[in-house]
Design an enzyme around this catalytic site. Structure first.
Site: not given
Length: 464
Positions: A78, A82, A240, A293
């Site tokens: 994560c 980003r 998620h 991802n």
């Protein structure tokens, strides 16, 4: 009299022409919308082969725009992914090689130039809505990184509140929580805060409505800024885990709760595209959809699918890095285009800079302007075909792709794959092509040596 009439006509023509040029200049700079999902797998969109998840709005977006089969996040987890998207650099270059946990020191340095920083200088209105995950201390939040507005969960939705968070006067407490329980420093997984600007406005947030609420905020931002240039970074917290969907979507997908969450995101994209058309700005707005991802396949039914790719998030197999990507800009991107050129999230910033006339950061970045490829109008080579695309995991460079070839080295385990013939990375050709291994290994070593010499802001690494 004739002279006065001439002067009057000249003045009218001059200012009319000037107004026209100003209008053209304004319209030549597109609005930018990036929709960034969390842990959505390569296969988890209809046009990428999802067998049991319906995504009619994303499928329509691909019909109206371009689909990329070889698009890469710059990390398989994560926070680094980003950081790469927003800075145009590999995450290790900007000091975010690992996941940032809540209530730990560290974050993306505000000395970096984000897309928002860059576009603020072009007088764009900027908003970050959704998951941030680049540091939850005040100095790292979106409002310190070029965004006028922030509304969202500041990290992954399975984490816990930072007890030092700034609290809004009208905060809403739920599930029996109080100010004392927010401050008591106990880890309560999945009980996460909702922030507006830099203050907690709800704790814990009702995650069943989070996609809906993000969408409402996004549509309001678009409508409020339809007559100006704007940049909207909509980073969904789903899919998620823990997974949530609103009442309108829960139990509706054949793929269970994971599918429900993805189908609600698809609805959200549809609402955005519909609003752009209704407000008459769809021909002046570039919309990019992708994932941070690969999927968490080890979570079984609660994880996504990267098929036909091998691997998952947190791995340097293709399933960890290669993600679905669709872009639309009516009138500018050739409809129903499909590209197999290798491009990445690191290419977004320099491409946006080109389209908006913004200046690139003065320091080195890794991304390239890929508008000739993104537009679908020119069959240009990938800028990474010769230089290579690099796969970092934490602090280590584990793999490189150059053209169709991929070399992956973990300690003494050396694997060479031809991705054109073997997309699932099943056939190790290292012993068959030793010269290719030697060449790609040198490419990896040379690049990592350069990056280590020129990496920035390492003081902002999180505490271990």
């Amino acid at each position: 009299m004739q002279k006065l009439t001439f002067i009057l006509l000249f003045t009218i023509v001059f200012f009319s022409a000037k107004a026209t040029l100003l209008a053209q200049a304004k319209n030549s700079k597109p609005n930018i919308i990036i929709v960034f999902t969390d842990d959505q797998g390569y296969q988890d969109v209809g046009v990428f082969g999802a067998p049991s998840i319906n995504t009619p709005n994303l499928d329509k977006m691909a019909e109206n725009g371009i689909k990329f089969t070889d698009f890469y996040s710059a990390s398989s987890v994560c926070s680094p992914s980003r950081a790469a998207l927003l800075t145009g650099s590999y995450p290790n270059r900007v000091g975010v090689p690992q996941v940032l946990w809540s209530n730990l020191s560290g974050g993306l340095s505000n000395e970096e130039t984000t897309i928002a920083n860059m576009l603020k200088k072009q007088n764009y209105a900027t908003a970050c809505i959704g998951k941030w995950h680049l540091g939850d201390k005040q100095e790292y939040l979106p409002t310190s990184q070029g965004f006028d507005m922030y509304y969202g969960i500041p990290f992954s939705n399975d984490m816990s509140v930072n007890p030092k968070s700034k609290i809004a006067k009208n905060i809403v407490f739920r599930e029996g929580m109080t100010l004392d329980s927010l401050r008591d420093n106990k880890w309560r997984a999945g009980r996460v805060p909702l922030l507006q600007q830099d203050e907690v406005i709800e704790y814990p947030v009702d995650q069943s409505r989070i996609t809906q609420r993000y969408t409402e905020q996004a549509l309001n931002f678009i409508k409020q800024n339809k007559n100006e240039h704007f940049f909207l970074y909509l980073a969904h917290s789903m899919p998620h885990i823990p997974l949530y969907a609103s009442a309108n979507f829960k139990g509706k997908s054949k793929r269970g709760l994971y599918g429900d969450a993805v189908e609600e995101i698809d609805w959200s994209v549809g609402e955005i595209l519909k609003t752009l058309m209704e407000e008459g700005i769809d021909e002046n707005t570039l919309v990019i959809f992708t994932s941070d991802n690969g999927p968490w396949t080890s979570r079984g039914v609660n994880g996504g699918s990267a098929l036909p790719l091998r691997g998952q998030k947190n791995e340097t197999f293709e399933g960890g890095f290669r993600v679905p990507m669709i872009a639309q800009w009516n009138g500018e991107i050739k409809p129903a285009s499909v590209s197999d050129k290798v491009i990445s999230t690191i290419d977004v910033l320099p491409t946006v800079a080109y389209l908006t006339g913004a200046d690139l950061p003065e320091y080195k970045i890794d991304g390239k302007n890929v508008w000739p490829i993104l537009s679908g109008k020119q069959n240009k080579k990938s800028p990474h075909k010769k230089e290579g695309f690099f796969y970092y995991k934490d602090f280590n460079l584990e793999a490189v792709r150059q053209g169709d070839w991929k070399l992956r080295i973990i300690k003494d385990d050396v694997a060479l794959y031809n991705l054109k013939d073997d997309i699932s990375e099943q056939i190790n050709l290292a012993s068959t092509y030793p010269k290719k291994v030697k060449k790609l290994k040198k490419l990896m070593l040379d690049f990592d040596e350069e990056l280590q010499k020129n990496k920035r802001n390492q003081k902002h690494l999180r505490s271990k």
